[in-house]
Design a protein around this motif. Structure first.
Motif, PDB file in Angstrom:
ATOM      1  N   PHE A  51       1.123  -1.059  -0.059  1.00  0.00           N
ATOM      2  CA  PHE A  51      -0.123   0.019  -0.068  1.00  0.00           C
ATOM      3  C   PHE A  51       0.815   1.151  -0.063  1.00  0.00           C
ATOM      4  CE2 PHE A  51       0.582  -1.064   4.315  1.00  0.00           C
ATOM      5  CZ  PHE A  51       1.094   0.030   5.098  1.00  0.00           C
ATOM      6  N   ASP A  52       0.300   2.109  -0.598  1.00  0.00           N
ATOM      7  CA  ASP A  52       1.068   3.626  -0.800  1.00  0.00           C
ATOM      8  C   ASP A  52       0.537   4.579   0.026  1.00  0.00           C
ATOM      9  OD1 ASP A  52       3.050   2.610  -2.591  1.00  0.00           O
ATOM     10  OD2 ASP A  52       1.539   2.743  -4.076  1.00  0.00           O
ATOM     11  N   LEU A  53      -0.767   4.615   0.329  1.00  0.00           N
ATOM     12  CA  LEU A  53      -1.409   5.569   1.270  1.00  0.00           C
ATOM     13  C   LEU A  53      -2.423   5.145   2.229  1.00  0.00           C
ATOM     14  CD1 LEU A  53      -1.893   8.544   1.824  1.00  0.00           C
ATOM     15  CD2 LEU A  53      -3.623   8.663  -0.184  1.00  0.00           C
ATOM     16  N   TRP A  54      -2.307   5.299   3.229  1.00  0.00           N
ATOM     17  CA  TRP A  54      -3.142   4.712   4.347  1.00  0.00           C
ATOM     18  C   TRP A  54      -3.844   6.136   5.032  1.00  0.00           C
ATOM     19  CZ3 TRP A  54      -2.578  -0.445   7.058  1.00  0.00           C
ATOM     20  CH2 TRP A  54      -3.434  -0.479   8.263  1.00  0.00           C
ATOM     21  N   VAL A  55      -5.293   6.019   5.022  1.00  0.00           N
ATOM     22  CA  VAL A  55      -6.013   7.252   5.729  1.00  0.00           C
ATOM     23  C   VAL A  55      -6.737   6.791   6.855  1.00  0.00           C
ATOM     24  CG1 VAL A  55      -7.701   8.838   5.473  1.00  0.00           C
ATOM     25  CG2 VAL A  55      -5.972   8.545   3.555  1.00  0.00           C
ATOM     26  N   ASP A  56      -6.552   7.342   8.023  1.00  0.00           N
ATOM     27  CA  ASP A  56      -7.304   6.967   9.289  1.00  0.00           C
ATOM     28  C   ASP A  56      -8.224   8.099   9.641  1.00  0.00           C
ATOM     29  OD1 ASP A  56      -7.414   5.094  11.713  1.00  0.00           O
ATOM     30  OD2 ASP A  56      -6.859   7.004  12.615  1.00  0.00           O
ATOM     31  N   ILE A  57      -9.562   7.782   9.411  1.00  0.00           N
ATOM     32  CA  ILE A  57     -10.566   8.868   9.724  1.00  0.00           C
ATOM     33  C   ILE A  57     -11.123   8.779  11.388  1.00  0.00           C
ATOM     34  CG2 ILE A  57     -11.175   8.750   7.522  1.00  0.00           C
ATOM     35  CD1 ILE A  57     -13.447   7.010   8.040  1.00  0.00           C
ATOM     36  N   GLY A  58     -11.239  10.198  11.660  1.00  0.00           N
ATOM     37  CA  GLY A  58     -11.659  10.289  13.196  1.00  0.00           C
ATOM     38  C   GLY A  58     -10.639   9.797  14.182  1.00  0.00           C
ATOM     39  N   SER A  59      -9.201  10.428  13.755  1.00  0.00           N
ATOM     40  CA  SER A  59      -8.139   9.632  14.339  1.00  0.00           C
ATOM     41  C   SER A  59      -7.993   9.890  16.179  1.00  0.00           C
ATOM     42  CB  SER A  59      -6.750  10.094  13.882  1.00  0.00           C
ATOM     43  OG  SER A  59      -6.966   9.952  12.479  1.00  0.00           O
ATOM     44  N   GLY A  60      -8.727  10.782  16.486  1.00  0.00           N
ATOM     45  CA  GLY A  60      -8.804  11.173  17.888  1.00  0.00           C
ATOM     46  C   GLY A  60      -7.232  11.190  18.336  1.00  0.00           C
ATOM     47  N   GLY A  61      -7.091  10.314  19.316  1.00  0.00           N
ATOM     48  CA  GLY A  61      -5.695  10.275  20.000  1.00  0.00           C
ATOM     49  C   GLY A  61      -4.899   9.538  19.308  1.00  0.00           C
ATOM     50  N   GLY A  62      -4.910   9.138  17.983  1.00  0.00           N
ATOM     51  CA  GLY A  62      -4.014   8.603  17.219  1.00  0.00           C
ATOM     52  C   GLY A  62      -4.145   6.856  17.232  1.00  0.00           C
ATOM     53  N   PHE A  63      -5.419   6.265  17.636  1.00  0.00           N
ATOM     54  CA  PHE A  63      -5.781   4.969  17.691  1.00  0.00           C
ATOM     55  C   PHE A  63      -6.962   4.788  16.590  1.00  0.00           C
ATOM     56  CE2 PHE A  63      -4.650   6.256  22.057  1.00  0.00           C
ATOM     57  CZ  PHE A  63      -3.376   5.503  21.977  1.00  0.00           C
ATOM     58  N   PRO A  64      -6.417   3.874  15.408  1.00  0.00           N
ATOM     59  CA  PRO A  64      -4.971   3.311  15.391  1.00  0.00           C
ATOM     60  C   PRO A  64      -4.274   3.787  14.510  1.00  0.00           C
ATOM     61  CG  PRO A  64      -6.851   2.355  13.729  1.00  0.00           C
ATOM     62  CD  PRO A  64      -7.468   3.464  14.386  1.00  0.00           C
ATOM     63  N   GLY A  65      -4.448   5.010  13.846  1.00  0.00           N
ATOM     64  CA  GLY A  65      -3.601   5.894  12.930  1.00  0.00           C
ATOM     65  C   GLY A  65      -2.215   5.812  12.881  1.00  0.00           C
ATOM     66  N   VAL A  66      -1.780   6.336  14.316  1.00  0.00           N
ATOM     67  CA  VAL A  66      -0.287   6.666  14.735  1.00  0.00           C
ATOM     68  C   VAL A  66       0.132   5.057  14.771  1.00  0.00           C
ATOM     69  CG1 VAL A  66       1.244   7.263  16.481  1.00  0.00           C
ATOM     70  CG2 VAL A  66      -0.543   8.895  15.809  1.00  0.00           C
ATOM     71  N   ILE A  67      -0.457   4.378  15.452  1.00  0.00           N
ATOM     72  CA  ILE A  67       0.067   2.718  15.678  1.00  0.00           C
ATOM     73  C   ILE A  67       0.313   2.304  14.254  1.00  0.00           C
ATOM     74  CG2 ILE A  67      -0.637   0.729  16.798  1.00  0.00           C
ATOM     75  CD1 ILE A  67      -0.242   2.884  18.778  1.00  0.00           C
ATOM     76  N   MET A  68      -0.467   2.335  13.318  1.00  0.00           N
ATOM     77  CA  MET A  68      -0.451   1.726  12.089  1.00  0.00           C
ATOM     78  C   MET A  68       1.007   2.392  11.234  1.00  0.00           C
ATOM     79  SD  MET A  68      -2.998  -0.461  11.952  1.00  0.00           S
ATOM     80  CE  MET A  68      -2.195  -0.572  13.583  1.00  0.00           C
ATOM     81  N   ALA A  69       1.032   3.565  11.473  1.00  0.00           N
ATOM     82  CA  ALA A  69       2.144   4.291  10.789  1.00  0.00           C
ATOM     83  C   ALA A  69       3.712   3.919  11.810  1.00  0.00           C
ATOM     84  CB  ALA A  69       2.059   5.932  11.043  1.00  0.00           C
ATOM     85  N   ILE A  70       3.488   3.576  13.128  1.00  0.00           N
ATOM     86  CA  ILE A  70       4.700   3.152  13.727  1.00  0.00           C
ATOM     87  C   ILE A  70       5.286   1.939  13.043  1.00  0.00           C
ATOM     88  CG2 ILE A  70       5.608   2.044  15.766  1.00  0.00           C
ATOM     89  CD1 ILE A  70       3.926   4.526  17.350  1.00  0.00           C
ATOM     90  N   TYR A  71       4.022   0.887  12.766  1.00  0.00           N
ATOM     91  CA  TYR A  71       4.406  -0.358  12.227  1.00  0.00           C
ATOM     92  C   TYR A  71       4.967  -0.187  10.773  1.00  0.00           C
ATOM     93  CZ  TYR A  71       2.629  -3.784  15.593  1.00  0.00           C
ATOM     94  OH  TYR A  71       2.438  -4.358  16.840  1.00  0.00           O
ATOM     95  N   ALA A  72       4.255   0.680  10.071  1.00  0.00           N
ATOM     96  CA  ALA A  72       4.614   0.773   8.573  1.00  0.00           C
ATOM     97  C   ALA A  72       6.051   1.590   8.521  1.00  0.00           C
ATOM     98  CB  ALA A  72       3.803   1.696   7.822  1.00  0.00           C
ATOM     99  N   LYS A  73       6.592   2.130   9.597  1.00  0.00           N
ATOM    100  CA  LYS A  73       7.819   2.658   9.614  1.00  0.00           C
ATOM    101  C   LYS A  73       8.895   1.782   9.226  1.00  0.00           C
ATOM    102  CE  LYS A  73      10.683   5.456  12.724  1.00  0.00           C
ATOM    103  NZ  LYS A  73      10.802   5.918  14.347  1.00  0.00           N
ATOM    104  N   THR A  74       8.917   0.330   9.830  1.00  0.00           N
ATOM    105  CA  THR A  74       9.743  -0.698   9.461  1.00  0.00           C
ATOM    106  C   THR A  74       9.500  -1.473   8.278  1.00  0.00           C
ATOM    107  OG1 THR A  74       9.018  -1.754  11.355  1.00  0.00           O
ATOM    108  CG2 THR A  74      10.860  -0.528  11.721  1.00  0.00           C
ATOM    109  N   GLN A  75       8.134  -1.533   8.318  1.00  0.00           N
ATOM    110  CA  GLN A  75       7.829  -2.658   7.214  1.00  0.00           C
ATOM    111  C   GLN A  75       7.436  -2.227   6.166  1.00  0.00           C
ATOM    112  OE1 GLN A  75       4.805  -5.623   9.233  1.00  0.00           O
ATOM    113  NE2 GLN A  75       5.490  -4.954  11.247  1.00  0.00           N
ATOM    114  N   ARG A  76       6.996  -0.956   5.821  1.00  0.00           N
ATOM    115  CA  ARG A  76       6.669  -0.365   4.760  1.00  0.00           C
ATOM    116  C   ARG A  76       6.954   1.083   4.725  1.00  0.00           C
ATOM    117  NH1 ARG A  76       5.358  -2.112  -0.279  1.00  0.00           N
ATOM    118  NH2 ARG A  76       4.003  -0.749  -1.526  1.00  0.00           N
ATOM    119  N   PRO A  77       8.352   1.574   4.828  1.00  0.00           N
ATOM    120  CA  PRO A  77       8.811   2.767   4.925  1.00  0.00           C
ATOM    121  C   PRO A  77       8.435   3.718   3.909  1.00  0.00           C
ATOM    122  CG  PRO A  77      10.399   1.213   4.310  1.00  0.00           C
ATOM    123  CD  PRO A  77       9.439   0.287   4.488  1.00  0.00           C
TER     124      PRO A  77
END
Length: 205
Positions: free
Chosen positions: A62-88
């Motif tokens: 995947f190239d673009l991931w959109v998280d809607i209604g992100s609030g405190g970052g769950f799950p958007g920031v968590i997903m970006a943390i995973y992708a940092k090493t797995q899908r940089p």
């Protein structure tokens, strides 16, 4: 040393980033309501692990991931943390209309070195994103979520959604007005909850 989150091994970098993000959430929650105060003590399992389990259902590419209604970052920031090493090379856009929460999300992205943009607008007012993946957690009913997701999703993209104990009721209700392909997965953190992978969404009739 191996690190495990939601029953799956993760790198030391990913684990450390998750811990650092948890510390940021605790710090900022004393100022703004990122998460319910009653859940702070159980932040790791209730929010971080619960969000992290979603990544295993993301497409391999995947190239673009959109998280809607992100609030405190769950799950958007968590997903970006995973992708940092797995899908940089992937990019993340988090849509959050609350300006204070948006400021927190930008701070988290900067401090954790994430390829993450924050759009501080209402989901239905933000420009269509044409994303490969759209995610949401604890936002609204599935019937109300679907029109928001398809606004920002490619025709061949997929939605990854957290749903609680009323998941079956919401699915049945949504199928009255929508057609979609659905995979359901049990939640690692809550036996009554479900993780939904939804594709090929269209209005019924």
């Amino acid at each position: 040393m191996e690190f495990s989150v939601a029953g799956r091994d993760v790198s030391r970098e990913t684990y450390d980033d998750l811990v650092q993000f948890g510390d940021l959430v605790r710090k900022w929650t004393t100022k703004i309501n990122l998460i319910a105060p009653s859940t702070i003590a159980d932040l790791w399992d209730r929010h971080i692990v619960d969000s992290a389990q979603l990544y295993q259902y993301a497409p391999e590419s995947f190239d673009l991931w959109v998280d809607i209604g992100s609030g405190g970052g769950f799950p958007g920031v968590i997903m970006a943390i995973y992708a940092k090493t797995q899908r940089p090379n992937a990019n993340f856009i988090l849509i959050e209309s609350d300006q204070r929460k948006a400021a927190f999300l930008r701070t988290a992205a900067r401090e954790l070195g994430l390829k993450l943009e924050v759009v501080a607008q209402r989901i239905e007012e933000a420009k269509p994103m044409d994303a490969d993946v759209v995610s949401a957690r604890a936002l609204t009913t599935l019937s109300d979520l679907l029109p928001l997701t398809i606004r920002h999703l490619k025709s061949d993209g997929c939605c990854l959604l957290h749903k609680g104990k009323r998941a079956q009721e919401e699915i049945a209700q949504a199928r009255r007005n929508w057609q979609f392909d659905l995979e359901e997965h049990a939640s690692f953190t809550d036996p009554a909850a479900r993780l939904l992978v939804i594709q090929r969404i269209s209005r019924a009739g």
